[in-house]
Design a protein around this motif. Structure first.
Motif, short mmCIF file in Angstrom:
data_model
loop_
_atom_site.label_atom_id
_atom_site.label_comp_id
_atom_site.label_asym_id
_atom_site.label_seq_id
_atom_site.Cartn_x
_atom_site.Cartn_y
_atom_site.Cartn_z
N TYR A 274 0.85 -1.19 0.00
CA TYR A 274 0.00 0.00 0.00
C TYR A 274 0.89 1.24 0.00
O TYR A 274 2.04 1.19 0.45
N PRO A 275 0.38 2.37 -0.52
CA PRO A 275 1.22 3.58 -0.60
C PRO A 275 1.86 3.99 0.73
O PRO A 275 3.00 4.45 0.76
N GLU A 276 1.14 3.80 1.85
CA GLU A 276 1.70 4.19 3.15
C GLU A 276 2.86 3.30 3.57
O GLU A 276 3.62 3.65 4.50
N GLU A 277 3.06 2.16 2.90
CA GLU A 277 4.16 1.25 3.21
C GLU A 277 5.40 1.50 2.35
O GLU A 277 6.45 0.91 2.60
N ILE A 278 5.28 2.40 1.38
CA ILE A 278 6.39 2.67 0.47
C ILE A 278 7.39 3.62 1.12
O ILE A 278 7.02 4.70 1.59
N SER A 279 8.66 3.22 1.14
CA SER A 279 9.69 4.10 1.69
C SER A 279 10.05 5.19 0.69
O SER A 279 9.73 5.10 -0.50
N LEU A 280 10.72 6.21 1.17
CA LEU A 280 11.13 7.31 0.29
C LEU A 280 12.08 6.81 -0.79
O LEU A 280 11.97 7.22 -1.96
N ASP A 281 13.00 5.92 -0.45
CA ASP A 281 13.93 5.37 -1.44
C ASP A 281 13.20 4.53 -2.49
O ASP A 281 13.54 4.58 -3.68
N GLU A 282 12.21 3.76 -2.06
CA GLU A 282 11.42 2.98 -3.02
C GLU A 282 10.66 3.91 -3.97
O GLU A 282 10.61 3.68 -5.19
N ALA A 283 10.07 4.95 -3.42
CA ALA A 283 9.34 5.91 -4.24
C ALA A 283 10.27 6.55 -5.27
O ALA A 283 9.89 6.77 -6.43
N ALA A 284 11.50 6.86 -4.85
CA ALA A 284 12.48 7.44 -5.77
C ALA A 284 12.86 6.46 -6.88
O ALA A 284 13.03 6.85 -8.04
N ASP A 285 12.97 5.17 -6.54
CA ASP A 285 13.25 4.15 -7.56
C ASP A 285 12.11 4.07 -8.57
O ASP A 285 12.34 3.95 -9.78
N PHE A 286 10.87 4.12 -8.07
CA PHE A 286 9.70 4.10 -8.96
C PHE A 286 9.75 5.31 -9.91
O PHE A 286 9.46 5.19 -11.10
N ALA A 287 10.10 6.46 -9.35
CA ALA A 287 10.12 7.69 -10.14
C ALA A 287 11.24 7.67 -11.19
O ALA A 287 11.08 8.21 -12.29
N ARG A 288 12.36 7.05 -10.87
CA ARG A 288 13.45 6.95 -11.84
C ARG A 288 13.00 6.11 -13.04
O ARG A 288 13.26 6.48 -14.19
N PHE A 289 12.34 4.99 -12.75
CA PHE A 289 11.78 4.14 -13.81
C PHE A 289 10.77 4.95 -14.63
O PHE A 289 10.77 4.91 -15.87
N ALA A 290 9.94 5.74 -13.95
CA ALA A 290 8.92 6.54 -14.62
C ALA A 290 9.53 7.65 -15.47
O ALA A 290 9.04 7.95 -16.57
N CYS A 291 10.59 8.28 -14.99
CA CYS A 291 11.28 9.32 -15.77
C CYS A 291 11.86 8.74 -17.06
O CYS A 291 11.83 9.40 -18.12
N ALA A 292 12.37 7.52 -16.99
CA ALA A 292 12.90 6.88 -18.19
C ALA A 292 11.78 6.65 -19.20
O ALA A 292 11.95 6.90 -20.41
N ALA A 293 10.61 6.22 -18.73
CA ALA A 293 9.47 5.99 -19.62
C ALA A 293 9.03 7.30 -20.27
O ALA A 293 8.77 7.35 -21.48
N ALA A 294 8.94 8.37 -19.48
CA ALA A 294 8.51 9.66 -20.01
C ALA A 294 9.49 10.20 -21.05
O ALA A 294 9.08 10.78 -22.07
N SER A 295 10.78 9.99 -20.83
CA SER A 295 11.79 10.49 -21.77
C SER A 295 11.68 9.80 -23.12
O SER A 295 11.99 10.39 -24.16
N LEU A 296 11.24 8.55 -23.12
CA LEU A 296 11.04 7.82 -24.38
C LEU A 296 9.77 8.29 -25.08
O LEU A 296 9.73 8.39 -26.31
N CYS A 297 8.73 8.58 -24.30
CA CYS A 297 7.45 9.00 -24.87
C CYS A 297 7.59 10.27 -25.70
O CYS A 297 7.01 10.38 -26.77
#
Length: 318
Positions: A274-297
Motif C-alpha cells: 500500500y502507498p503508506e508502506e512505500i519508503s522514500l527510497d522505493e518511491a524514488a526508484d519508482f520515479a526513476r523508472f517513470a522518468c525513463a518511460a517519459a523520456s522515451l514517450c
C-alpha cells in the motif's frame, strides 16, 4: 479476473499538427488520447492488466478509440457508446520546443455523460489500483459517477490514484476548478501533479512545500513532475528529487506525464504494498523508472502510440 489498474475518465481524439497540405493549409493527425486512457496504455505496454471505464460517441472517432484501446490490450467492457453527444476532440498546437496548447470540442462531449448506471462494479472491486483524473469532474453526470466509482473501489480496499490534469478551457473559472480538483484529495492514496498545478491544489507554488502539504493532509505518497528536470517524490519520511533523462530529440510532449504515471503505477502495483508502506527510497526508484518511460514517450508523436515497452525503458535506465 484481477486487474493491476482500472481507470475512469476521458478518452478522446488529440488532433496534433502534421505539417501543411500542398495548398498551404494546416494538417492535423488523428491521435487517440485522454489522460486516464494514456496511463492505461503505458501500463499495458509494460505488461500490466488494465481496464477502462468511460463513454465515447457512437461515431467514427468513438469506434476508432474503442479499437485503439483494444489493440493496446486494455479491457473495454466498461466503455459505453452514446448517441447523445459526439466523441470529445482536442486540437493541439505545438510550439518549437514541443510544448502544447489546447482547444476542445466538448459542449458536451460523450465522456461528460458517463453516469452511475454505466459503472461496471465488478471492475471497480477487482483491481489493485483505481485511477482517476480531474476532467471527469468538470460536468454532470460524470462528476457524480466519478465519486460513485471511487466509493465502490474504496469499499473494496482498492488504492485510489489521482492525477489532477488542469485544462483551464474546460472550467467556467479558476476557483471552480480549484474547488472540484481539491474535492478528491481526502480520498486519495497516491497522487501525481505537475509543478504548475501545485498552487491550484495547495495554494503553495513550491513543489516540495506543496508535496509536504499534501502528505501532511493525509495522502501517503505524492509525486510532482518537473518536466525535463525529472520529478520529486514525497512520503512521511521526507522529499527526494529524481533527475530526468536526456532525450535524443523532443518531438511531442503529449502524454509524457501519463507515460510517467503509468510507469510509476506499474511499479507500485508490482511491489504489492500500500502507498503508506512505500519508503522514500522505493518511491524514488519508482520515479526513476517513470522518468525513463517519459523520456522515451516525448521522442515520438502522439500519446497512446508513443508509450514505450518495458525493454525500451530498461535500456534507457542502463
Amino acid at each position: 479476473m484481477r486487474y493491476d489498474v482500472v481507470a475512469l475518465g476521458e478518452t478522446l481524439i488529440d488532433f496534433t499538427p502534421a505539417g501543411r497540405s500542398a495548398s498551404g493549409m494546416r494538417l492535423f493527425e488523428q491521435n487517440p488520447g485522454g489522460a486516464p486512457a494514456n496511463v492505461l496504455a503505458a501500463l499495458a505496454k509494460l505488461g500490466k492488466k488494465t481496464a477502462f471505464i468511460g463513454k465515447v460517441g457512437r461515431d467514427m472517432h468513438g469506434d476508432f478509440l474503442l479499437e485503439t484501446l483494444q489493440n493496446a490490450q486494455i479491457d473495454t467492457r466498461g466503455v459505453m457508446q452514446t448517441d447523445e453527444a459526439f466523441t470529445t476532440l482536442a486540437f493541439v498546437s505545438l510550439t518549437e520546443s514541443g510544448e502544447r496548447d489546447f482547444s476542445f470540442a466538448r459542449k458536451p462531449g460523450a465522456d461528460t455523460l458517463l453516469c452511475d448506471a454505466d459503472l461496471d462494479m465488478e471492475l471497480l472491486q477487482n483491481t489493485n489500483i483505481f485511477h482517476v483524473g480531474s476532467l471527469s469532474l468538470t460536468d454532470e453526470p460524470a462528476r457524480s459517477a466519478t465519486f460513485s466509482a471511487i466509493r465502490a473501489a474504496k469499499a473494496a480496499g482498492v488504492v485510489l490514484s489521482y492525477d489532477p490534469n488542469y485544462r483551464a478551457l474546460l472550467w467556467p473559472d479558476v476557483q471552480t476548478a480549484i474547488d472540484h480538483m481539491r474535492s478528491l484529495l481526502p480520498l486519495t492514496d497516491v497522487m501525481k501533479l505537475s509543478d504548475n498545478e501545485c498552487e491550484l491544489l495547495t495554494s503553495l507554488a513550491d513543489p516540495a512545500q506543496a508535496a509536504k502539504h499534501l502528505v501532511a493532509g493525509g495522502i501517503p505518497l505524492v509525486v510532482v513532475t518537473l518536466g525535463a528536470e525529472g520529478a520529486l517524490v514525497c512520503t512521511k519520511d521526507g522529499v527526494q528529487t529524481v533527475p530526468g533523462f536526456a532525450c535524443e530529440t523532443v518531438v511531442d510532449t503529449t502524454g509524457a506525464g501519463d507515460a510517467f504515471w503509468g510507469a510509476f503505477l506499474s511499479m507500485l502495483s508490482e511491489c504489492s504494498k500500500y502507498p503508506e508502506e512505500i519508503s522514500l527510497d522505493e518511491a524514488a526508484d519508482f520515479a526513476r523508472f517513470a522518468c525513463a518511460a517519459a523520456s522515451l514517450c516525448v521522442e515520438k508523436r502522439g500519446a497512446i502510440p508513443a508509450m514505450p515497452t518495458l525493454q525500451a525503458v530498461m535500456e534507457r535506465l542502463r
